[in-house]
Design an enzyme around this catalytic site. Structure first.
Site, mmCIF file in Angstrom:
data_model
loop_
_atom_site.group_PDB
_atom_site.id
_atom_site.type_symbol
_atom_site.label_atom_id
_atom_site.label_comp_id
_atom_site.label_asym_id
_atom_site.label_seq_id
_atom_site.Cartn_x
_atom_site.Cartn_y
_atom_site.Cartn_z
ATOM 1 N N TYR A 1 32.541 0.307 72.668
ATOM 2 C CA TYR A 1 33.497 0.730 73.798
ATOM 3 C C TYR A 1 33.111 2.073 74.609
ATOM 4 O O TYR A 1 32.487 2.987 74.023
ATOM 5 C CB TYR A 1 34.861 1.425 72.811
ATOM 6 C CG TYR A 1 36.032 1.719 73.792
ATOM 7 C CD1 TYR A 1 36.886 0.902 74.438
ATOM 8 C CD2 TYR A 1 36.304 3.186 73.900
ATOM 9 C CE1 TYR A 1 37.819 1.495 75.381
ATOM 10 C CE2 TYR A 1 37.322 3.699 74.458
ATOM 11 C CZ TYR A 1 38.028 2.743 75.186
ATOM 12 O OH TYR A 1 39.040 3.112 76.013
ATOM 13 N N LYS B 1 33.641 14.255 73.448
ATOM 14 C CA LYS B 1 34.192 14.880 71.891
ATOM 15 C C LYS B 1 33.476 16.199 71.601
ATOM 16 O O LYS B 1 33.897 17.369 72.055
ATOM 17 C CB LYS B 1 33.509 13.692 70.883
ATOM 18 C CG LYS B 1 33.981 12.521 71.393
ATOM 19 C CD LYS B 1 35.191 11.654 70.894
ATOM 20 C CE LYS B 1 35.471 10.331 71.102
ATOM 21 N NZ LYS B 1 36.785 9.865 71.249
ATOM 22 N N ASP C 1 25.564 5.550 75.347
ATOM 23 C CA ASP C 1 26.925 6.165 75.124
ATOM 24 C C ASP C 1 26.818 7.229 73.966
ATOM 25 O O ASP C 1 27.106 6.555 72.781
ATOM 26 C CB ASP C 1 27.985 5.324 75.318
ATOM 27 C CG ASP C 1 29.404 5.816 75.000
ATOM 28 O OD1 ASP C 1 29.498 6.898 74.964
ATOM 29 O OD2 ASP C 1 30.275 4.976 75.613
HETATM 30 N N1 HOZ Z 1 38.768 7.055 72.153
HETATM 31 C C1 HOZ Z 1 39.153 6.751 70.777
HETATM 32 C C2 HOZ Z 1 38.557 5.849 70.026
HETATM 33 N N2 HOZ Z 1 37.136 6.055 69.741
HETATM 34 C C3 HOZ Z 1 40.549 6.570 70.793
HETATM 35 C C4 HOZ Z 1 41.210 7.645 71.118
HETATM 36 C C5 HOZ Z 1 42.825 7.919 71.208
HETATM 37 O O1 HOZ Z 1 43.379 6.767 71.036
HETATM 38 O O2 HOZ Z 1 43.523 8.847 70.835
#
Ligand code: HOZ
Length: 431
Positions: free
Chosen positions: A147, A270, A242
């Site tokens: 993702y 993050k 990524d």
């Molecule tokens: N991007 C997050 C998963 N790897 C999800 C973040 C969210 O839905 O709060």
């Protein structure tokens, strides 16, 4: 299962659903794949968070991996507060962002120059634009179950919420937007070599999570990343890692430092924001020189390099030591071992994959090596396990296709409590 008090969260969810799409600001939070309704969180401290009804949880979501020091780390919070008291945003450069950029560069030598943005999505979509600008080519190679945020070209056969909600291609994405996207199976060296043989001179970039973290955790097979590196180098395409999840999470040099494969471009997010909204992309100087104002690839942002986020992120990185990574490894290994042994005792088929403090639990026989094998997980069993764990005060990702994160605030007692809760939960799942 101990019933979880839910009156206030349920009422908040009802209110939220009237004014917010799905009652949430991001889909995976809605608990759709585990059933029930989301807990509304009131506060966090260290490894714990408390919901609106006062339930306390040991948290393994950790803001989807951002909180490597746990909730409300005093030093990170103090840095953010100090920055805030001097002004929250200037729309002009500050020394703090230079210091954060210098620190990123010291830790990840492949990043000679960086651009700060506000999210991982912004970072990946911008990095792709840079790759296309630099090579003058169109095709993007990506991998099933990875993702890369929600920009159009990435939204086919993606992990995270797309996998959780079983959306193969997002509605609203035109055929044109994904017409240049080629999606290959993760860890499939032959598929990589064959695609590059066929269209190598048209490929701008291959993007990959060097450690899959959005289909649960899936480790790169021996030789997969080096083969991808070679295919990119031979064809003149750029390799884009990524590392939004893995950057500063699996080690100071990210997955690239640990695995010894150097990409041309890297995206971060993050951990580098210390819990604030931050993303970044960077790479070799000559590639990043494509970006405006140095070059013709346009990308901008009013709040990019937010002084508060930069201060929190810088402090978060300063607090990361070799000993800290050792501690994360030990605690996470103990957690994995305890969970595996609980599943075995209960007779539950469970496969775990782990890289440092990233842990994936699959309710199926292994090995789990790609999205096809990850999809064999029994999502119903995961949902039951999730609720049993929640009832015992352990907050896991509300989706079978996400990663559980251990932070430096998780104590041995937290791990022991989690392992014992998991043992009970596996017995209940088995019934
Ligand atoms: N991007 C997050 C998963 N790897 C999800 C973040 C969210 O839905 O709060």
């Amino acid at each position: 299962m101990v019933p979880v008090k839910d009156r206030k969260s349920a009422a908040l969810y009802e209110r939220a659903s009237k004014v917010m799409v799905g009652g949430v600001s991001s889909p995976v939070r809605a608990f759709k794949s585990v059933g029930g309704t989301p807990k509304f969180i009131r506060r966090g401290k260290g490894s714990s968070m408390w919901d609106a009804d006062g339930n306390r949880y040991v948290d393994y979501v950790c803001s989807w991996g951002a909180l490597i020091h746990g909730h409300a780390n005093p030093a990170v919070s103090a840095s953010a507060r100090a920055a805030m008291s001097s002004g929250t945003s200037f729309g002009a450069p500050t020394e703090t962002e230079v210091r954060l950029a210098e620190r990123v560069r010291r830790s990840m030598p492949s990043i000679e120059k960086v651009r700060f943005v506000n999210s991982g999505t912004e970072a990946t979509m911008s990095a792709l634009r840079v790759a296309r600008g630099h090579t003058g080519r169109s095709i993007l190679v990506k991998f099933e179950g990875c993702y890369h945020g929600h920009a159009d070209p990435f939204l086919t056969k993606a992990g995270s919420g797309m996998a959780t909600l079983d959306i193969p291609v997002s509605a609203g994405v035109t055929a044109g937007s994904v017409g240049d996207t080629v999606t290959l199976p993760f860890n499939d060296i032959e598929a990589v070599e064959s695609e590059f043989r066929k269209e190598g001179d048209k490929i701008a970039a291959a993007i990959v999570e060097p450690v899959g973290g959005n289909m649960g955790v899936v480790l790169p097979a021996d030789g997969f990343l080096p083969a991808l590196r070679k295919a990119c180098t031979d064809s003149g395409a750029l390799l884009l890692f990524d590392e939004v999840i893995t950057g500063f999470r699996v080690g100071p040099g990210g997955a690239q430092g640990l695995l010894g494969v150097e990409p041309d471009l890297t995206t971060l997010g993050k951990v580098i924001g210390g819990g604030f909204p931050v993303g970044a992309y960077g790479g070799r100087g000559e590639v990043m020189a494509e970006v405006a104002p140095e070059g013709p690839v346009y990308q901008a942002g009013t709040l990019s390099g937010s002084p508060v986020a930069m201060a929190a992120g810088l402090r978060a990185l300063e607090l990361l030591t070799k000993g800290g990574y050792r501690r994360l490894e030990e605690a996470s290994a103990a957690l994995q071992e305890g969970i595996e042994s609980g599943a075995e005792k209960a007779g539950v088929a469970l496969t775990t994959n782990r890289m440092g403090s990233m842990l994936g639990e699959f309710f199926c026989e292994g090995p789990v090596v790609d999205f096809t094998t990850a999809s064999k997980t029994d999502t119903g069993a995961y949902g039951r396990y999730f609720w049993e764990m929640l009832g015992s005060g352990v907050y896991l990702p509300p989706s079978a296709f996400e990663t559980a994160f251990v932070s430096l605030a998780h104590s041995d007692a937290d791990v022991e409590r989690t392992v014992s809760a998991a043992g009970k939960a596996f017995r209940a799942v088995k019934k």
